[in-house]
Design a protein around this motif. Structure first.
Motif, PDB file in Angstrom:
ATOM      1  N   GLU A  57      16.564 121.683  38.971  1.00 24.00           N
ATOM      2  CA  GLU A  57      15.568 122.768  38.892  1.00 24.00           C
ATOM      3  C   GLU A  57      16.141 124.106  39.360  1.00 24.00           C
ATOM      4  OE1 GLU A  57      12.077 121.627  41.140  1.00 24.00           O
ATOM      5  OE2 GLU A  57      12.368 119.531  40.553  1.00 24.00           O
ATOM      6  N   HIS A  58      17.178 124.054  40.196  1.00 23.75           N
ATOM      7  CA  HIS A  58      17.741 125.282  40.786  1.00 23.75           C
ATOM      8  C   HIS A  58      19.255 125.319  40.545  1.00 23.75           C
ATOM      9  CE1 HIS A  58      14.012 126.129  43.108  1.00 23.75           C
ATOM     10  NE2 HIS A  58      13.939 124.826  43.196  1.00 23.75           N
ATOM     11  N   SER A  59      19.633 125.193  39.288  1.00 24.05           N
ATOM     12  CA  SER A  59      21.053 125.005  38.956  1.00 24.05           C
ATOM     13  C   SER A  59      21.941 126.175  39.358  1.00 24.05           C
ATOM     14  CB  SER A  59      21.209 124.705  37.471  1.00 24.05           C
ATOM     15  OG  SER A  59      20.613 125.741  36.707  1.00 24.05           O
ATOM     16  N   GLN A  60      21.380 127.389  39.438  1.00 23.73           N
ATOM     17  CA  GLN A  60      22.191 128.561  39.797  1.00 23.73           C
ATOM     18  C   GLN A  60      22.404 128.690  41.304  1.00 23.73           C
ATOM     19  OE1 GLN A  60      23.631 130.528  37.335  1.00 23.73           O
ATOM     20  NE2 GLN A  60      22.766 128.852  36.133  1.00 23.73           N
ATOM     21  N   ARG A  61      21.477 128.125  42.087  1.00 25.94           N
ATOM     22  CA  ARG A  61      21.517 128.349  43.538  1.00 25.94           C
ATOM     23  C   ARG A  61      21.878 127.128  44.360  1.00 25.94           C
ATOM     24  NH1 ARG A  61      16.041 130.143  45.314  1.00 25.94           N
ATOM     25  NH2 ARG A  61      17.041 130.901  47.220  1.00 25.94           N
ATOM     26  N   LEU A  62      21.561 125.935  43.862  1.00 20.31           N
ATOM     27  CA  LEU A  62      21.791 124.710  44.635  1.00 20.31           C
ATOM     28  C   LEU A  62      22.951 123.923  44.053  1.00 20.31           C
ATOM     29  CD1 LEU A  62      21.071 122.615  46.807  1.00 20.31           C
ATOM     30  CD2 LEU A  62      19.252 121.763  45.306  1.00 20.31           C
ATOM     31  N   ILE A  63      23.987 123.753  44.858  1.00 20.63           N
ATOM     32  CA  ILE A  63      25.183 123.027  44.420  1.00 20.63           C
ATOM     33  C   ILE A  63      25.341 121.797  45.300  1.00 20.63           C
ATOM     34  CG2 ILE A  63      27.705 123.124  44.152  1.00 20.63           C
ATOM     35  CD1 ILE A  63      25.811 126.368  44.249  1.00 20.63           C
ATOM     36  N   CYS A  64      25.307 120.622  44.683  1.00 19.43           N
ATOM     37  CA  CYS A  64      25.413 119.362  45.426  1.00 19.43           C
ATOM     38  C   CYS A  64      26.864 118.887  45.470  1.00 19.43           C
ATOM     39  CB  CYS A  64      24.551 118.291  44.785  1.00 19.43           C
ATOM     40  SG  CYS A  64      22.794 118.669  44.859  1.00 19.43           S
ATOM     41  N   LEU A  65      27.266 118.387  46.623  1.00 18.14           N
ATOM     42  CA  LEU A  65      28.635 117.920  46.825  1.00 18.14           C
ATOM     43  C   LEU A  65      28.606 116.529  47.461  1.00 18.14           C
ATOM     44  CD1 LEU A  65      29.900 121.183  48.548  1.00 18.14           C
ATOM     45  CD2 LEU A  65      30.482 120.502  46.216  1.00 18.14           C
ATOM     46  N   VAL A  79      34.936 121.400  51.194  1.00 13.47           N
ATOM     47  CA  VAL A  79      35.114 122.784  51.668  1.00 13.47           C
ATOM     48  C   VAL A  79      35.931 123.591  50.658  1.00 13.47           C
ATOM     49  CG1 VAL A  79      36.143 124.230  53.482  1.00 13.47           C
ATOM     50  CG2 VAL A  79      34.799 122.203  54.108  1.00 13.47           C
ATOM     51  N   GLN A  80      36.933 122.962  50.059  1.00 18.69           N
ATOM     52  CA  GLN A  80      37.733 123.653  49.036  1.00 18.69           C
ATOM     53  C   GLN A  80      36.871 124.050  47.834  1.00 18.69           C
ATOM     54  OE1 GLN A  80      40.927 120.869  48.338  1.00 18.69           O
ATOM     55  NE2 GLN A  80      42.291 121.823  49.840  1.00 18.69           N
ATOM     56  N   LYS A  81      35.962 123.150  47.437  1.00 21.84           N
ATOM     57  CA  LYS A  81      35.064 123.457  46.314  1.00 21.84           C
ATOM     58  C   LYS A  81      34.178 124.658  46.652  1.00 21.84           C
ATOM     59  CE  LYS A  81      34.878 118.807  44.342  1.00 21.84           C
ATOM     60  NZ  LYS A  81      34.166 117.524  44.413  1.00 21.84           N
ATOM     61  N   ILE A  82      33.653 124.675  47.877  1.00 26.18           N
ATOM     62  CA  ILE A  82      32.819 125.808  48.304  1.00 26.18           C
ATOM     63  C   ILE A  82      33.651 127.092  48.277  1.00 26.18           C
ATOM     64  CG2 ILE A  82      31.539 126.820  50.244  1.00 26.18           C
ATOM     65  CD1 ILE A  82      30.840 123.897  51.085  1.00 26.18           C
TER      66      ILE A  82
END
Length: 256
Positions: A57-65, A79-82
């Motif tokens: 629902e929040h694909s632009q703001r919420l990134i799951c890792l 951390v590298q992905k962030i």
């Protein structure tokens, strides 16, 4: 005024966001338009369906890792992905904690002490948090106010321990408090705008507390939403001299 109100945009990371307090933080932060990015970690996809649905629902703001904080390599990779997307974080809340699982239950007496279980408590409740502090440091090395908060527990207070029992949980949370206080001193030298604190959330109606809620008065059992609101209020009111301190959900300082 909160320190967050003075920063735009704000990047946040919630560790252990697949359920309970962590998922509550994600939902609350997504309500605030000043939060540009919310990074959220989970250990296993099958237990993170609510979080992953929220990311849809929040694909632009919420990134799951995907990240297990008992595995340092997974912390490094997350951390590298962030870091490929943003060069700074302003709010990190580590919500990972272990009280019981499968055959592991809080010990009521010395007879129940088991070295394997003790090590499991320390690995998740203590070591994981300081590994996060180690690898997140570069993302806190900037000129804007930032906070790294870890969920601790009043049961980790040595001065407040009147009842005994729960050896592994108490000791691992006491160790967490010491590790984060020590990290706060080092952070002050290398990224002086970052504050590190440990927080007691109160008894919250989650899976972690569920088997132990029987003796908790109704007014002292908080919903996840209430806990998150209270803890965010504590975080937002932090001052420069508060780094390395241990706070309760109502903003009062707890004894070590």
């Amino acid at each position: 005024m909160s320190f967050i109100d003075k920063i735009n945009p704000v990047n946040a990371l919630i560790v252990g966001a697949n359920r309970g307090i962590g998922l509550g933080f994600v939902k609350k932060l997504l309500e605030d338009n000043i939060i540009a990015k919310v990074y959220a970690t989970y250990r296993q996809p099958e237990s993170a369906s609510d979080l992953i649905a929220l990311a849809g629902e929040h694909s632009q703001r919420l990134i799951c890792l995907e990240m297990d904080i008992t595995d340092e390599l997974q912390i490094v990779e997350a951390v590298q992905k962030i870091h490929t997307q943003v060069d700074k974080l302003h709010l990190v809340v580590n919500c990972v904690g272990l009280l019981h699982e499968d055959t592991l239950q809080p010990e009521k007496s010395l007879r129940q002490i088991n070295s394997e279980n003790l090590l499991r408590y320390f690995q998740i409740n203590s070591v994981g948090a300081v590994l996060l502090a180690k690898h997140l440091l570069p993302l806190f090395r900037h000129g804007e106010r930032s906070v790294f908060a870890t969920i601790s527990a009043k049961l980790g207070s040595i001065g407040d321990n009147q009842l005994g029992g729960w050896y592994g949980y108490r000791a691992s949370k006491a160790a967490l408090n010491m590790l984060m206080r020590t990290a706060a001193i080092e952070y002050k030298r290398s990224c002086p705008k970052a504050l590190i604190v440990t927080l007691h959330p109160g008894t919250t109606d989650t899976r972690l507390s569920h088997p132990f809620q029987r003796n908790v008065p109704a007014e002292q059992l908080f919903s996840v939403e209430r806990t998150v609101t209270q803890l965010l209020a504590v975080i937002e009111q932090l001052q420069e001299g508060d780094s390395g301190q241990f706070f309760s959900w109502n903003g009062s300082r707890l004894p070590w």
